[in-house]
Design a protein around this motif. Structure first.
Motif, PDB file in Angstrom:
ATOM      1  N   PHE A  62      91.410 -29.571 140.162  1.00 47.20           N
ATOM      2  CA  PHE A  62      92.436 -30.053 139.218  1.00 47.20           C
ATOM      3  C   PHE A  62      91.826 -31.635 138.976  1.00 47.20           C
ATOM      4  CE2 PHE A  62      95.276 -26.655 140.905  1.00 47.20           C
ATOM      5  CZ  PHE A  62      95.234 -26.095 139.588  1.00 47.20           C
ATOM      6  N   LYS A  63      91.866 -31.892 137.777  1.00 45.71           N
ATOM      7  CA  LYS A  63      91.373 -33.214 137.642  1.00 45.71           C
ATOM      8  C   LYS A  63      92.743 -34.304 137.800  1.00 45.71           C
ATOM      9  CE  LYS A  63      89.419 -36.391 133.815  1.00 45.71           C
ATOM     10  NZ  LYS A  63      88.537 -36.054 133.158  1.00 45.71           N
ATOM     11  N   TRP A  64      93.923 -33.721 137.857  1.00 48.27           N
ATOM     12  CA  TRP A  64      94.926 -34.871 138.072  1.00 48.27           C
ATOM     13  C   TRP A  64      95.053 -35.428 139.717  1.00 48.27           C
ATOM     14  CZ3 TRP A  64      99.106 -35.719 141.417  1.00 48.27           C
ATOM     15  CH2 TRP A  64     100.151 -36.497 140.628  1.00 48.27           C
ATOM     16  N   PHE A  65      94.275 -34.625 140.529  1.00 49.28           N
ATOM     17  CA  PHE A  65      94.083 -35.034 141.883  1.00 49.28           C
ATOM     18  C   PHE A  65      92.861 -36.101 142.153  1.00 49.28           C
ATOM     19  CE2 PHE A  65      97.026 -31.379 142.569  1.00 49.28           C
ATOM     20  CZ  PHE A  65      97.865 -31.912 143.008  1.00 49.28           C
ATOM     21  N   GLN A  66      92.106 -36.160 140.931  1.00 50.47           N
ATOM     22  CA  GLN A  66      90.887 -37.042 141.125  1.00 50.47           C
ATOM     23  C   GLN A  66      91.310 -38.621 141.084  1.00 50.47           C
ATOM     24  OE1 GLN A  66      88.239 -35.537 138.400  1.00 50.47           O
ATOM     25  NE2 GLN A  66      87.697 -33.668 139.750  1.00 50.47           N
ATOM     26  N   ILE A  67      91.176 -39.266 142.198  1.00 51.57           N
ATOM     27  CA  ILE A  67      91.579 -40.841 141.898  1.00 51.57           C
ATOM     28  C   ILE A  67      90.758 -41.616 141.220  1.00 51.57           C
ATOM     29  CG2 ILE A  67      90.279 -41.822 143.870  1.00 51.57           C
ATOM     30  CD1 ILE A  67      93.293 -42.211 145.082  1.00 51.57           C
ATOM     31  N   ASP A  68      89.559 -41.163 140.956  1.00 47.94           N
ATOM     32  CA  ASP A  68      88.590 -41.755 139.918  1.00 47.94           C
ATOM     33  C   ASP A  68      89.085 -41.876 138.429  1.00 47.94           C
ATOM     34  OD1 ASP A  68      86.952 -42.417 141.844  1.00 47.94           O
ATOM     35  OD2 ASP A  68      85.766 -40.621 141.245  1.00 47.94           O
ATOM     36  N   ALA A  69      89.854 -40.892 138.041  1.00 48.07           N
ATOM     37  CA  ALA A  69      90.336 -40.749 136.749  1.00 48.07           C
ATOM     38  C   ALA A  69      91.873 -41.248 136.872  1.00 48.07           C
ATOM     39  CB  ALA A  69      90.319 -39.174 136.118  1.00 48.07           C
ATOM     40  N   ALA A  70      92.461 -41.842 137.747  1.00 47.54           N
ATOM     41  CA  ALA A  70      93.727 -42.086 137.783  1.00 47.54           C
ATOM     42  C   ALA A  70      94.120 -43.420 137.280  1.00 47.54           C
ATOM     43  CB  ALA A  70      94.245 -42.237 139.400  1.00 47.54           C
ATOM     44  N   THR A  71      95.203 -43.572 136.587  1.00 44.46           N
ATOM     45  CA  THR A  71      95.499 -44.807 136.154  1.00 44.46           C
ATOM     46  C   THR A  71      97.051 -44.954 135.963  1.00 44.46           C
ATOM     47  OG1 THR A  71      95.883 -43.935 133.879  1.00 44.46           O
ATOM     48  CG2 THR A  71      93.569 -44.762 134.265  1.00 44.46           C
ATOM     49  N   GLY A  72      97.544 -46.363 136.444  1.00 42.48           N
ATOM     50  CA  GLY A  72      98.972 -46.709 136.180  1.00 42.48           C
ATOM     51  C   GLY A  72      99.674 -45.892 137.251  1.00 42.48           C
ATOM     52  N   ARG A  73     100.907 -45.297 136.759  1.00 39.66           N
ATOM     53  CA  ARG A  73     101.711 -44.476 137.923  1.00 39.66           C
ATOM     54  C   ARG A  73     101.094 -43.472 138.580  1.00 39.66           C
ATOM     55  NH1 ARG A  73     107.744 -41.853 136.356  1.00 39.66           N
ATOM     56  NH2 ARG A  73     107.883 -41.349 138.498  1.00 39.66           N
ATOM     57  N   HIS A  74     100.195 -42.733 137.962  1.00 47.96           N
ATOM     58  CA  HIS A  74      99.479 -41.571 138.391  1.00 47.96           C
ATOM     59  C   HIS A  74      98.780 -42.116 139.545  1.00 47.96           C
ATOM     60  CE1 HIS A  74      96.711 -38.036 137.678  1.00 47.96           C
ATOM     61  NE2 HIS A  74      96.153 -38.830 138.780  1.00 47.96           N
ATOM     62  N   HIS A  75      98.209 -43.449 139.612  1.00 45.64           N
ATOM     63  CA  HIS A  75      97.257 -43.943 140.647  1.00 45.64           C
ATOM     64  C   HIS A  75      98.377 -44.344 141.932  1.00 45.64           C
ATOM     65  CE1 HIS A  75      95.007 -46.733 143.128  1.00 45.64           C
ATOM     66  NE2 HIS A  75      93.840 -46.044 142.728  1.00 45.64           N
ATOM     67  N   ARG A  76      99.562 -44.752 141.569  1.00 49.06           N
ATOM     68  CA  ARG A  76     100.445 -45.271 142.490  1.00 49.06           C
ATOM     69  C   ARG A  76     100.919 -43.709 143.321  1.00 49.06           C
ATOM     70  NH1 ARG A  76     104.506 -48.691 139.167  1.00 49.06           N
ATOM     71  NH2 ARG A  76     103.072 -47.906 137.471  1.00 49.06           N
ATOM     72  N   VAL A  77     101.335 -42.941 142.260  1.00 50.25           N
ATOM     73  CA  VAL A  77     101.498 -41.490 143.097  1.00 50.25           C
ATOM     74  C   VAL A  77     100.456 -41.120 144.006  1.00 50.25           C
ATOM     75  CG1 VAL A  77     102.113 -38.927 142.613  1.00 50.25           C
ATOM     76  CG2 VAL A  77     103.132 -41.045 141.280  1.00 50.25           C
ATOM     77  N   LEU A  78      99.334 -41.072 143.618  1.00 53.88           N
ATOM     78  CA  LEU A  78      98.126 -40.621 144.647  1.00 53.88           C
ATOM     79  C   LEU A  78      98.215 -41.409 145.918  1.00 53.88           C
ATOM     80  CD1 LEU A  78      95.427 -39.397 141.735  1.00 53.88           C
ATOM     81  CD2 LEU A  78      96.887 -38.114 143.185  1.00 53.88           C
ATOM     82  N   SER A  79      98.334 -42.581 145.634  1.00 54.86           N
ATOM     83  CA  SER A  79      98.097 -43.652 146.622  1.00 54.86           C
ATOM     84  C   SER A  79      99.504 -43.279 147.604  1.00 54.86           C
ATOM     85  CB  SER A  79      98.377 -45.164 146.216  1.00 54.86           C
ATOM     86  OG  SER A  79      98.396 -46.036 147.266  1.00 54.86           O
ATOM     87  N   LEU A  80     100.580 -43.079 147.184  1.00 49.21           N
ATOM     88  CA  LEU A  80     101.890 -42.908 147.929  1.00 49.21           C
ATOM     89  C   LEU A  80     101.452 -41.446 148.652  1.00 49.21           C
ATOM     90  CD1 LEU A  80     104.789 -43.308 148.751  1.00 49.21           C
ATOM     91  CD2 LEU A  80     105.423 -42.052 146.936  1.00 49.21           C
ATOM     92  N   LEU A  81     101.101 -40.550 148.076  1.00 51.35           N
ATOM     93  CA  LEU A  81     100.672 -39.197 148.819  1.00 51.35           C
ATOM     94  C   LEU A  81      99.769 -39.212 149.990  1.00 51.35           C
ATOM     95  CD1 LEU A  81     100.409 -36.756 145.935  1.00 51.35           C
ATOM     96  CD2 LEU A  81     102.339 -36.757 147.503  1.00 51.35           C
ATOM     97  N   GLY A  82      98.742 -40.174 149.688  1.00 49.70           N
ATOM     98  CA  GLY A  82      97.580 -40.432 150.895  1.00 49.70           C
ATOM     99  C   GLY A  82      98.301 -41.371 151.833  1.00 49.70           C
ATOM    100  N   CYS A  83      99.201 -42.283 151.432  1.00 51.43           N
ATOM    101  CA  CYS A  83      99.832 -42.980 152.682  1.00 51.43           C
ATOM    102  C   CYS A  83     100.775 -42.246 153.330  1.00 51.43           C
ATOM    103  CB  CYS A  83     100.706 -44.106 152.093  1.00 51.43           C
ATOM    104  SG  CYS A  83      99.419 -45.498 151.476  1.00 51.43           S
ATOM    105  N   THR A  84     101.481 -41.159 152.779  1.00 51.27           N
ATOM    106  CA  THR A  84     102.277 -40.394 153.306  1.00 51.27           C
ATOM    107  C   THR A  84     101.706 -39.333 154.492  1.00 51.27           C
ATOM    108  OG1 THR A  84     103.882 -40.504 151.702  1.00 51.27           O
ATOM    109  CG2 THR A  84     104.059 -38.555 153.202  1.00 51.27           C
TER     110      THR A  84
END
Length: 85
Positions: free
Chosen positions: A29-51
């Motif tokens: 899924f492209k949604w999980f690729q951090i290179d394509a992430a912007t704004g809130r999407h990037h924050r959500v992926l960052s939060l998931l990684g930190c968790t």
């Protein structure tokens, strides 16, 4: 081969397959690729990684704590025995 052993081996392979499939799903899924992430999407992926990092660190520390407490108990017992002599 005992029936229970066969069930255990089957469960082992089922668990392995399920883990691999669930672990590889985000790659599709492209949604999980951090290179394509912007704004809130990037924050959500960052939060998931930190968790997930916190979960692994917590599990590691809990594992080490049990062993450390066991070692401390044996040292205290040795100290008490030396003090009695």
């Amino acid at each position: 081969m005992e029936p229970l052993l066969g069930v255990k081996i089957g469960c082992l392979f089922a668990l392995l397959a399920l883990t691999l499939v669930c672990g590889l799903i985000p790659i599709c899924f492209k949604w999980f690729q951090i290179d394509a992430a912007t704004g809130r999407h990037h924050r959500v992926l960052s939060l998931l990684g930190c968790t997930s990092a916190g979960v692994f660190l917590g599990a590691g520390f809990m594992h080490m704590t049990a062993e450390a407490l066991e070692g401390i108990e044996s040292e205290i017992q040795q100290f008490v025995m030396q003090d009695r002599k």
